[in-house]
Design an enzyme around this catalytic site. Structure first.
Site, mmCIF file in Angstrom:
data_model
loop_
_atom_site.group_PDB
_atom_site.id
_atom_site.type_symbol
_atom_site.label_atom_id
_atom_site.label_comp_id
_atom_site.label_asym_id
_atom_site.label_seq_id
_atom_site.Cartn_x
_atom_site.Cartn_y
_atom_site.Cartn_z
ATOM 1 N N GLY A 44 0.844 -1.322 0.014
ATOM 2 C CA GLY A 44 0.059 0.097 -0.096
ATOM 3 C C GLY A 44 0.887 1.153 -0.155
ATOM 4 C CE LYS A 66 -0.545 -4.307 8.832
ATOM 5 N NZ LYS A 66 -1.848 -3.560 9.043
ATOM 6 C CG ASP A 180 -10.484 0.250 6.751
ATOM 7 O OD1 ASP A 180 -11.239 0.388 5.649
ATOM 8 O OD2 ASP A 180 -9.303 0.139 6.408
#
Length: 530
Positions: A44, A66, A180
């Site tokens: 992303g 991540k 989200d």
């Protein structure tokens, strides 16, 4: 296979026997050789996500890593990643993170004790890259499941709501809005089919019911964002709106843009159904999708209550369709689906009753008088026990007792026997009273003492009785190894012998094995008599 995490590497796939990338020369193992990436699973604007192996964990567990870019990927240094450089861990690394990445770390630390939320394992900086390591759940997200299996049946939607709403109740009770919720952020585990809520990068910690922050107006995913959220107004009800869109997308196999009628400013999901849906479930979905916040569900308990009503209304309501696309004569499979819907909705009744039971527990815990000679803070422990979050309460108890024993014990992660004199009976009794109040006298230090006495003061029989080990044929086996795990600050549990935090038997918690080095139960006999 090992996967090079250097963003500039043109051929990142490597044999798992190598320590350095054969293309760019970057090190393949991060954080003092602990983590080895094996494939990239997401990318992303802020960075990339990898599946990795934790080489230091028992059984070499999979983790999700991540990698955050602190700069524009186009301007990244093209040099190799030097894993021999020292890492910067914890708070110092977190300080360099932008808000969206920092808050994911903070939320996972706060909420990761829940079995349906990934726990934070590690965070560090290495070679100007920032990393977040979290628990891995093996399974597909619901977007992938939808693509592979087709539109969800009513029974599957009821099952999803019954499984996910208690998770939302937990995060909302901790004053967090996820912001989200969508099929991609809900994973169904392969081992137990339970759903897991992931990606707390957009989550928001609040201190009241309604907040306005224009800076966060763009947080979330287009198509799933509640109207008030797009205006920077933060409300717990926003999560229910996103959950409603998730449900209608799953039950129709359509995208939000295909289901929303801009001409009428409403959701026309019924016209896209391929299977009958009961009027009861339709009303629940419609209320989740109300554009006005005050007309929408305000809490997970409210939704669970309506699910319970749907179940109690019986088959007649479940067989009343909103749209009947085919023949009115139900096939055996459709009848089976209706029956499954009744069963799943009945689960919601159990969840509601459990919620009512939790309220009674909360009242009992709140009545316990907190007395601490050492000025210890019991607010977190009280809160965890009010929610019957046994896992978090167990960890918090361990840390409180370490703190009571002094700095040396806190650093070590266990109490040397010569430091036991620093403990006060009053504080141990406070801990015991909180546990007993939360468990209806089934858990706690005094309960363990009573079982110990019932087993003839034999600690091995007591351990076997409370579930801390097994005693078969005269051979005793503990649930822990002798190896101390510094990250968890406890003796490592043997695989398959972890504590039961779902339905703990009498005396099972809190687990204090290894808390006092070299001393079996009763560890606190010289300090306190229960």
């Amino acid at each position: 296979m090992s996967y090079c995490v250097n963003p500039a590497c043109q051929a990142p796939e490597n044999p798992d026997t190598l320590n350095f990338c054969q293309k760019c020369g970057s090190g393949l193992r991060l954080h003092y050789q602990r983590y080895r990436s094996i494939k990239m699973i997401g990318q992303g604007g802020f960075g990339r996500t990898f599946l990795a192996v934790d080489e230091n964990s028992p059984g070499r567990l999979f983790r999700v890593i991540k990698q955050f870019y602190p700069q524009d990927p186009a301007t990244l240094n093209k040099n190799r990643i030097n894993v021999s450089n020292p890492t910067i861990a914890g708070a110092r690394a977190i300080e360099k993170l932008p808000e969206i990445f920092r808050q994911e770390i903070e939320r996972l630390e706060q909420l990761g004790s829940h079995s349906q939320i990934p726990a934070l394992v590690d965070s560090f900086e290495q070679d100007s890259f920032l990393y977040l390591v979290q628990e891995f759940f093996d399974g597909d997200n619901l977007a992938t499941e939808l693509k592979q299996q087709g539109a969800f049946s009513e029974a599957k939607i009821l099952e999803l709501l019954s499984d996910l709403l208690p998770v939302l109740k937990f995060i909302h009770d901790n004053n967090v809005i996820h912001r989200d919720i969508k099929p991609e952020n809900i994973i169904r585990r392969k081992d137990n089919q339970q759903v897991v809520l992931v990606d707390f990068g957009a989550s928001k910690l609040v201190t009241g019911r309604l907040h306005i922050n224009n800076a966060t107006a763009n947080i979330g995913t287009t198509g799933y964002i509640a109207p008030e959220q797009s205006m920077g107004i933060q409300s717990f009800a926003s999560d229910f709106y996103s959950l409603g869109i998730t449900c209608i997308c799953l039950i129709t196999k359509k995208t939000p843009s295909e289901l929303f009628n801009s001409g009428t400013n409403s959701w026309d999901w019924r016209h896209h159904l391929t299977k009958d849906v009961s009027e009861g479930l339709s009303k629940i979905l419609d209320k989740l999708l109300k554009p006005a916040v005050n007309e929408r569900y305000q809490s997970a308990s409210e939704v669970l209550k309506d699910l319970a009503t749907l179940s109690l209304s019986g088959n007649q309501q479940l067989q009343s369709p909103t749209v009947s696309p085919g023949s009115k004569n139900l096939t055996i499979w459709e009848k089976a689906g209706i029956i499954a819907g009744v069963i799943v909705a009945a689960t919601a009744v159990i969840a509601l009753l459990k919620d009512l039971g939790n309220r009674a527990t909360a009242n009992s815990v709140d009545k316990v008088e907190i007395v601490s000679v050492q000025g210890l803070d019991y607010s977190n422990l009280r809160n965890y026990l009010r929610q019957k979050n046994w896992n978090a309460a167990d960890k918090e108890t361990y840390e409180i007792i370490l703190k009571a024993a002094g700095k040396e014990s806190q650093i070590r992660g266990y109490i040397p026997q010569n430091q036991l004199i620093k403990l006060f009976c009053t504080d141990l009794q406070t801990i015991d009273k909180l546990w007993r109040a939360a468990s209806e006298d089934k858990l706690g230090l005094s309960v363990q003492q009573l079982i110990y006495e019932q087993q003839g003061l034999n600690w091995q029989k007591m351990y076997a009785e409370v579930g801390w080990g097994s005693l078969k044929g005269g051979v005793f086996t503990k649930i822990v190894d002798q190896e101390f795990d510094l990250p968890s600050r406890r003796l490592r549990y043997k695989s398959g012998m972890e504590p039961d935090f779902q339905s703990p038997p009498p005396g099972h918690l809190p687990v204090t094995m290894g808390l006092v080095k070299g001393k079996a139960f009763p560890q606190f006999a010289d300090v306190c008599k229960f």
